[in-house]
Write a protein that holds these residues in place. Sequence first.
Motif: not given
Length: 238
Positions: A140-147
């Motif tokens: 799993a990767f932590d990320t962000s979608f448009a903040g």
Amino acid sequence: MTPIRSFTLLLSLSGCAFGLETGLSATPIPARAGGGVVHDGGAAAEDEGLPLTSVDLTGRLYAMSAEDMTVTEPPGLAGLWDKVLTTPLLVYVEKETEDELRLDTALANADGTQNLCEKVRQFPDASWQENPVFAAGPGAFDTSFAGSAATVRDVELSGVIDEYGFGWRDGTLDATLDTRELKPALGGLDDVCALVSDLGGECFACTDGEIACFTLSIEDVTARFVDAEFDVTPECEG
């Protein structure tokens, strides 16, 4: 703007774990990257049966762009993928052992060099017991979608490395996304699964039982060796 166009722009602006970058046109892998030569991957070992024995993959850097892969799920995303993956995606072999490969991934700049302002993410150690076939994940990767914070789950990467280590072919890249984590970036849109359906995909039950997750599947991934530097702990300048 149509819902599908909004969904595509969301992905392109997200800075997702796979290297989704802002932009509206595909950037091909350049002939030279950071002063290093990009090599076309040679034919992989016939029938995936010839292991690498004379090449140490540690420190090798590989690059792939939108035209080096085929999106199969959701199928409607295939024709839009060059709007999503607009700069090359880099994969770095941090360490090779007899049984495992430690792989890092990061975005490239438009010229193919590593984007030092983007986080380097590490795949789960890839199995290398079936050399020349490698398989990393699931992870799993932590990320962000448009903040908005999100987690890309069930990430898996595989491929067949050619006998000289100059690239790989027949690769796959898969992940699970939770549409509930996309809603804030889509202005609170209630039914993101409807957009997935419009693209030919289908939502299924997430780990908590709610029908809200969908699969991103990519096949026919090829990658090419890049003779360039890679920093596993980059420092952004400016």
